[in-house]
Design an enzyme around this catalytic site. Structure first.
Site, PDB file in Angstrom:
ATOM      1  CB  SER A  72      -0.708   0.153   1.211  1.00 54.25           C
ATOM      2  OG  SER A  72      -1.257   1.376   1.559  1.00 54.25           O
TER       3      SER A  72
ATOM      4  CD  GLU B 248      -1.996   4.968   4.921  1.00 50.11           C
ATOM      5  OE1 GLU B 248      -1.543   4.852   6.011  1.00 50.11           O
ATOM      6  OE2 GLU B 248      -2.718   5.992   4.607  1.00 50.11           O
TER       7      GLU B 248
ATOM      8  CE1 TYR C  11      -3.950  -1.671   5.655  1.00 44.99           C
ATOM      9  CE2 TYR C  11      -3.055   0.393   4.738  1.00 44.99           C
ATOM     10  CZ  TYR C  11      -3.384  -0.877   4.463  1.00 44.99           C
ATOM     11  OH  TYR C  11      -3.526  -1.344   3.302  1.00 44.99           O
TER      12      TYR C  11
END
Ligand code: NAP
Ligand code: G4F
Length: 341
Positions: free
Chosen positions: A134, A136, A158
């Protein structure tokens, strides 16, 4: 013989689009489902009728070994995760277990079932593995746009769990010679997106306001910027990565960034509404640490895989609003029916 794919996360947004794509490519598709009476399974059975289901949980090593033994896949796509970023602060340990350690368990299941014991085994006949990494992981970005070489600085439990899974995938490739790759995917959305994510929260909010079912929409940080694309385009990239001659990691995104405020403006405009009359800024929805700006440089995917996105931000937002207007007007329940039309 048809190639066989096993998808974890089959009940999620990407699992559904990937299953449809692989079926259209002639694959035999299996989906891993967890739980005794998972409420999303009937929807998968109804809408993805040609997908076969096998039980398993990313928290349970034995179940993953059994699933790989039963399915005997050519390709495994690990899309299962706790994927909602705010939840990762509330349940950090569970997120680490599912989103991080889950990757280790899937890789181990493949390694054990393939009989890979020595370092740097031969890659011939191996199960190919895709990890859903990701953007992220970039977090507090060191450069813009972000490429495969941009360092990681995750801002949530996460993001940290995803970084673990990403490096582990790389490590299994380097240690065992496995065909194991990560797609570093930027935000991708659709009418099938979970209602907790901002694009769908906005499209559902607009539809409710337009239909007189609500008067306001409460949102958090409107200044954050994301590179939003269409999920259907992004799952094609996953398949392309596993079909490539060599195992490599790729950044997948559109290369365009928009703020949440721009998303809101576009969505309300698509329904002929003035967003400033309805949106309420609620600081309780702000995150402990925010990712302020994400913007992909997808050049490697374009030049090496020939991957291109086909749906613009404006088309995506308009489609999501239109689909939710139809869904709610027909009395549909966004959690149960979703917009899988
Ligand atoms: P999603 O809709 O939230 O789906 C997550 C899936 O994970 C669900 O099918 C869920 O199944 C499954 N899952 C959760 N816990 C599990 C467990 N313990 N064992 C097995 N499965 C479990 O996510 P998505 O948007 O499709 O994203 C797919 C993947 O890509 C995720 O790994 C996500 O982190 C990653 N990703 C997404 C984006 C994006 O913008 N969408 C961007 C980058 C990376 P249940 O129905 O059983 O809960
Ligand atoms: O839609 P979001 O919740 O997605 P986020 O946090 O970017 O994560 C998604 O994309 C990642 C890829 O970059 C995936 F790995 C991850 O699994 C997930 O799919 O939030 C987007 C932005 C954030 O900056 C958030 O602070 O929207 C902002 N926002 C403002 N108000 C809101 C809200 N987000 C949500 N969910 N709800 C709000 O009310």
């Amino acid at each position: 013989m048809a190639r066989r794919a096993l998808i974890t996360g089959i009940t999620g947004q990407d699992g559904s689009y990937l299953a449809e794509h692989l079926l259209s490519e002639g694959y035999e598709v299996w989906g891993l489902v967890r739980g005794q009476a998972n409420p999303r399974v009937p929807r998968v059975r109804r809408l993805l009728q040609d997908v076969r289901l096998v039980r398993g949980d990313l928290l349970d090593q034995g179940s993953l070994i059994s699933a790989v033994e039963k399915v005997q896949p050519d390709e495994v796509y690990n899309l299962g995760a706790i994927s909602f970023v705010p939840m990762s602060w509330e349940q950090a340990e569970l997120t680490a277990e599912v989103t991080g350690m889950g990757v280790l368990r899937v890789l181990e299941a493949i390694r054990v079932c393939s009989g890979i014991t020595a370092s740097r085994g031969s890659s011939a006949g191996q199960i190919r593995f895709y990890q859903a990494s990701s953007s992220e992981m970039f977090g507090q970005v060191r450069e813009t746009p972000q490429t495969e070489r941009t360092p990681f600085h995750p801002r949530s439990p996460y993001g940290v769990a995803k970084a673990y899974g990403h490096f582990l995938t790389q490590n299994y490739r380097e240690s065992y010679g496995m065909f194991a790759v990560s797609g570093i995917l930027f935000n991708h959305e659709s009418p099938r997106r979970g209602a907790e994510f901002v694009t769908r929260k906005v499209s559902l909010g607009v539809a409710r306001i337009k239909l007189g079912m609500a008067a306001e929409l409460r949102l958090g940080n409107l200044e954050a910027r994301r590179d939003w694309g269409f999920a259907g385009d992004f799952v094609r990239a996953m398949h392309m990565m596993l079909s490539a001659a060599d195992p490599e990691d790729y950044v997948i995104g559109t290369g365009r960034t928009h703020s949440v405020r721009e998303l809101v403006e576009a969505a309300f405009a698509a329904a002929d509404l003035d967003w400033e009359r309805h949106v309420v800024c609620d600081t309780s929805l702000h995150r402990p640490a925010e990712v302020d700006l994400l913007c992909a440089d997808p050049k490697k995917a374009r030049t090496q895989l020939g991957w291109e996105p086909t749906v613009s931000f404006e088309e995506l937002v308009a489609t999501m609003v239109e689909t939710d207007l139809r869904l709610l007007a027909d009395g549909g329940d966004p959690e149960q029916d979703s917009s899988w039309a």
